[in-house]
Design an enzyme around this catalytic site. Structure first.
Site, mmCIF file in Angstrom:
data_model
loop_
_atom_site.group_PDB
_atom_site.id
_atom_site.type_symbol
_atom_site.label_atom_id
_atom_site.label_comp_id
_atom_site.label_asym_id
_atom_site.label_seq_id
_atom_site.Cartn_x
_atom_site.Cartn_y
_atom_site.Cartn_z
ATOM 1 N N ILE A 15 0.834 -1.204 0.000
ATOM 2 C CA ILE A 15 0.000 0.000 0.000
ATOM 3 C C ILE A 15 0.873 1.260 0.000
ATOM 4 O O ILE A 15 0.632 2.195 -0.762
ATOM 5 C CB ILE A 15 -0.964 -0.001 1.221
ATOM 6 C CG1 ILE A 15 -1.892 -1.239 1.163
ATOM 7 C CG2 ILE A 15 -1.775 1.275 1.285
ATOM 8 C CD1 ILE A 15 -2.774 -1.350 -0.070
ATOM 9 N N GLY A 113 -5.999 -2.413 8.236
ATOM 10 C CA GLY A 113 -5.584 -3.452 9.175
ATOM 11 C C GLY A 113 -5.772 -3.022 10.619
ATOM 12 O O GLY A 113 -5.728 -3.855 11.538
ATOM 13 N N SER A 142 -10.538 -1.184 4.874
ATOM 14 C CA SER A 142 -9.851 -2.195 4.054
ATOM 15 C C SER A 142 -10.380 -2.216 2.616
ATOM 16 O O SER A 142 -11.410 -1.607 2.307
ATOM 17 C CB SER A 142 -10.047 -3.576 4.677
ATOM 18 O OG SER A 142 -11.367 -4.018 4.400
ATOM 19 N N CYS A 143 -9.683 -2.942 1.781
ATOM 20 C CA CYS A 143 -10.061 -3.063 0.365
ATOM 21 C C CYS A 143 -11.492 -3.571 0.200
ATOM 22 O O CYS A 143 -12.304 -2.967 -0.506
ATOM 23 C CB CYS A 143 -9.074 -3.986 -0.339
ATOM 24 S SG CYS A 143 -8.702 -5.492 0.600
ATOM 25 N N ASN A 144 -11.824 -4.667 0.871
ATOM 26 C CA ASN A 144 -13.173 -5.232 0.735
ATOM 27 C C ASN A 144 -14.227 -4.265 1.256
ATOM 28 O O ASN A 144 -15.256 -4.050 0.625
ATOM 29 C CB ASN A 144 -13.268 -6.561 1.496
ATOM 30 C CG ASN A 144 -12.634 -7.694 0.713
ATOM 31 O OD1 ASN A 144 -12.923 -7.872 -0.467
ATOM 32 N ND2 ASN A 144 -11.751 -8.446 1.349
ATOM 33 N N ARG A 171 -8.555 -13.188 -2.037
ATOM 34 C CA ARG A 171 -7.241 -13.665 -2.492
ATOM 35 C C ARG A 171 -6.417 -14.114 -1.276
ATOM 36 O O ARG A 171 -6.523 -13.529 -0.200
ATOM 37 C CB ARG A 171 -6.519 -12.575 -3.312
ATOM 38 C CG ARG A 171 -6.132 -11.307 -2.529
ATOM 39 C CD ARG A 171 -4.763 -11.452 -1.918
ATOM 40 N NE ARG A 171 -4.336 -10.292 -1.158
ATOM 41 C CZ ARG A 171 -4.509 -10.139 0.150
ATOM 42 N NH1 ARG A 171 -5.151 -11.054 0.861
ATOM 43 N NH2 ARG A 171 -4.023 -9.069 0.763
ATOM 44 N N GLY A 198 -18.744 -6.788 6.957
ATOM 45 C CA GLY A 198 -20.069 -6.166 7.124
ATOM 46 C C GLY A 198 -20.061 -5.177 8.290
ATOM 47 O O GLY A 198 -20.343 -3.982 8.106
ATOM 48 N N HIS A 223 -9.829 -9.835 -5.172
ATOM 49 C CA HIS A 223 -10.995 -10.469 -4.548
ATOM 50 C C HIS A 223 -12.158 -10.472 -5.541
ATOM 51 O O HIS A 223 -12.221 -9.625 -6.445
ATOM 52 C CB HIS A 223 -11.463 -9.690 -3.319
ATOM 53 C CG HIS A 223 -10.414 -9.419 -2.286
ATOM 54 N ND1 HIS A 223 -9.637 -10.402 -1.719
ATOM 55 C CD2 HIS A 223 -10.031 -8.266 -1.688
ATOM 56 C CE1 HIS A 223 -8.823 -9.860 -0.818
ATOM 57 N NE2 HIS A 223 -9.037 -8.570 -0.786
HETATM 58 N N1 LIG Z 1 -2.148 -5.620 0.914
HETATM 59 C C1 LIG Z 1 -3.409 -5.300 0.733
HETATM 60 O O1 LIG Z 1 -4.088 -5.827 -0.165
HETATM 61 C C2 LIG Z 1 -4.076 -4.266 1.584
HETATM 62 C C3 LIG Z 1 -5.270 -3.715 1.101
HETATM 63 C C4 LIG Z 1 -5.892 -2.712 1.847
HETATM 64 C C5 LIG Z 1 -5.385 -2.336 3.076
HETATM 65 N N2 LIG Z 1 -4.223 -2.940 3.534
HETATM 66 C C6 LIG Z 1 -3.724 -2.487 4.826
HETATM 67 O O2 LIG Z 1 -2.629 -1.596 4.596
HETATM 68 C C7 LIG Z 1 -1.671 -1.718 5.659
HETATM 69 C C8 LIG Z 1 -0.329 -2.080 5.062
HETATM 70 O O3 LIG Z 1 -0.441 -3.346 4.427
HETATM 71 P P1 LIG Z 1 0.555 -3.794 3.277
HETATM 72 O O4 LIG Z 1 -0.098 -4.958 2.613
HETATM 73 O O5 LIG Z 1 0.985 -2.634 2.468
HETATM 74 O O6 LIG Z 1 1.789 -4.317 4.143
HETATM 75 P P2 LIG Z 1 3.243 -4.718 3.603
HETATM 76 O O7 LIG Z 1 3.739 -5.762 4.517
HETATM 77 O O8 LIG Z 1 3.200 -4.974 2.133
HETATM 78 O O9 LIG Z 1 4.090 -3.384 3.803
HETATM 79 C C9 LIG Z 1 4.429 -2.886 5.056
HETATM 80 C C10 LIG Z 1 5.709 -2.080 4.952
HETATM 81 O O10 LIG Z 1 5.986 -1.517 6.229
HETATM 82 C C11 LIG Z 1 7.341 -1.767 6.560
HETATM 83 N N3 LIG Z 1 7.469 -1.812 8.014
HETATM 84 C C12 LIG Z 1 7.362 -2.881 8.863
HETATM 85 N N4 LIG Z 1 7.511 -2.485 10.137
HETATM 86 C C13 LIG Z 1 7.718 -1.143 10.107
HETATM 87 C C14 LIG Z 1 7.940 -0.162 11.113
HETATM 88 N N5 LIG Z 1 7.947 -0.476 12.422
HETATM 89 N N6 LIG Z 1 8.124 1.129 10.726
HETATM 90 C C15 LIG Z 1 8.122 1.475 9.404
HETATM 91 N N7 LIG Z 1 7.915 0.574 8.413
HETATM 92 C C16 LIG Z 1 7.700 -0.709 8.762
HETATM 93 C C17 LIG Z 1 7.684 -3.084 5.863
HETATM 94 O O11 LIG Z 1 9.072 -3.230 5.670
HETATM 95 C C18 LIG Z 1 6.916 -2.930 4.547
HETATM 96 O O12 LIG Z 1 7.686 -2.253 3.582
HETATM 97 C C19 LIG Z 1 -2.272 -2.743 6.634
HETATM 98 O O13 LIG Z 1 -3.056 -2.064 7.572
HETATM 99 C C20 LIG Z 1 -3.161 -3.567 5.737
HETATM 100 O O14 LIG Z 1 -4.177 -4.238 6.436
HETATM 101 C C21 LIG Z 1 -3.558 -3.873 2.803
#
Ligand SMILES: NC(=O)c1ccc[n+]([C@@H]2O[C@H](COP(=O)([O-])OP(=O)(O)OC[C@H]3O[C@@H](n4cnc5c(N)ncnc54)[C@H](O)[C@@H]3O)[C@@H](O)[C@H]2O)c1
Length: 344
Positions: A15, A113, A142-144, A171, A198, A223
């Site tokens: 993200i 998250g 979140s995405c969903n 997914r 929901g 998804h």
């Molecule tokens: N992946 C998805 O499809 C998606 C979709 C919507 C929302 N989200 C939400 O977005 C957020 C991020 O998810 P993501 O999938 O991008 O995660 P990710 O694991 O892909 O990326 C997280 C990044 O943060 C870094 N990181 C870890 N600990 C850290 C710290 N203490 N300080 C600074 N950086 C740190 C990691 O090295 C990584 O580059 C979460 O809340 C997740 O639920 C994810």
């Protein structure tokens, strides 16, 4: 032009890297820098993309130096240089940063998250932009959940929504992490009904009568949702499609166009040269949609990696209060990201 909004991104993963790119595409924003903990190719890409790199802590900064990188400082240093920080660190880490943001009086955005309580406000631009204007913090859901709120809000606006029941095929993991986790040759139902999406949608709009059920599937692209909606009255298919068209972030697609599966839609995004093949819209099959008296049935695709990016950009404008009108911000974001009425 007024001064640009200075934005910091903490966590340059799935993200965060998309948020950073999208911020740098907005005329009214500048990306002050990106903070992370890694020192490998991912950190090098921050620099290669022309962004300033910061270590999350002094230790991380020193490790980056030892790896031959040239970080501009720590997250704490970055926070002095921003109006808003978008925290894109993994689930449950972001909530621990809230204290630092609050004590530095920095406006902040968390991702889906984290829990609603961490900010007290959950955001989807077309549903509740106004209530985020001027706040200290919000959570982009979140995405969903974003897709659920976008679609049900469009039906609600048209006075068509009574209640909605959805089954979500989720997914298993993100493509770049599929060497580490994911499932193969099975389907894994979520252990509880309703699944959390929901109730999560109700943190944005408590009036929504919505129940979701979810199952994890062995693929990584996106998804797929199936919905059954009870409407307030009998309505025609055209009326329903017109209601969905009132959202600029729902794209009506057609099986008859050859868009028959998730991979074909992703290929279309690649052909459109969207960064990371991002599908920012909910891609909803118009020719598959059915109306039967007061019942409505449809299916759509959610690019989990991309759908929350435009919402995050709008949330930045809402918190800083530079744009108070939702439609104005949505239009600016859409123009910068190339979101338009038709995908093809
Ligand atoms: N992946 C998805 O499809 C998606 C979709 C919507 C929302 N989200 C939400 O977005 C957020 C991020 O998810 P993501 O999938 O991008 O995660 P990710 O694991 O892909 O990326 C997280 C990044 O943060 C870094 N990181 C870890 N600990 C850290 C710290 N203490 N300080 C600074 N950086 C740190 C990691 O090295 C990584 O580059 C979460 O809340 C997740 O639920 C994810």
């Amino acid at each position: 032009m007024a001064e640009k909004i200075r934005v910091g991104v903490n966590g340059y993963g799935v993200i965060g890297k998309r948020v950073a790119a999208a911020v740098s595409q907005q005329e009214d924003m500048s990306l002050a820098g990106v903070s992370d903990v890694v020192t490998d190719w991912r950190a090098r890409m921050v620099v290669r993309n022309g962004f300033r790199l910061f270590g999350a802590t002094e230790e991380n900064k020193n490790a980056m130096r030892a790896a031959g990188l040239d970080p501009a400082g720590t997250l704490e240093d970055l926070l002095w240089q921003v109006d808003v920080v978008v925290d894109c660190t993994p689930k449950r880490i972001a909530a621990k940063n809230v204290g630092a943001y609050r004590s530095g009086r920095i406006k902040f955005i968390l991702q889906g998250g984290e829990k609603h309580e961490a900010t007290g406000h959950s955001f989807v631009a077309e549903a509740n932009y106004a209530s985020a204007v001027g706040r200290d913090a919000t959570r982009v859901v979140s995405c969903n959940t974003t897709s659920v709120v976008r679609t049900l809000t469009a039906l609600k606006r048209a006075g068509l929504l009574r209640r909605a029941r959805g089954t979500l095929l989720r997914r298993a993991t993100d493509p770049w992490e599929s060497h580490e986790s994911g499932i193969m040759n099975t389907l894994v139902p979520e252990s509880e009904i309703p699944s959390h999406q929901g109730p999560d949608a109700q943190t944005v709009d408590p009036e929504l009568d919505v129940v979701t059920m979810a199952v994890k599937v062995p693929e990584t692209l996106a998804h797929l949702h199936y919905w059954s909606v009870r409407m307030t009255r009998r309505a025609s298919k055209d009326e329903v499609l017109d209601a969905l068209r009132t959202s600029s972030r729902i794209a009506l697609i057609r099986v008859s166009d050859g868009l028959v599966a998730l991979n074909t839609v992703k290929e279309l995004m690649a052909d459109r040269a969207r960064p990371h093949d991002n599908l920012y819209e909910v891609a909803l099959w118009a020719d598959m949609l059915r109306v039967q008296d007061d019942e409505l049935f449809y299916a759509y695709m959610v690019d989990n990696q991309a759908i929350v990016i435009p919402e995050t950009i709008d949330a930045i404008r809402a918190l800083t209060g530079t744009v108070t009108d939702a439609n104005e911000s949505i239009a600016a974001t859409n123009a910068a990201l190339g979101i338009e009425a038709a995908l093809v």
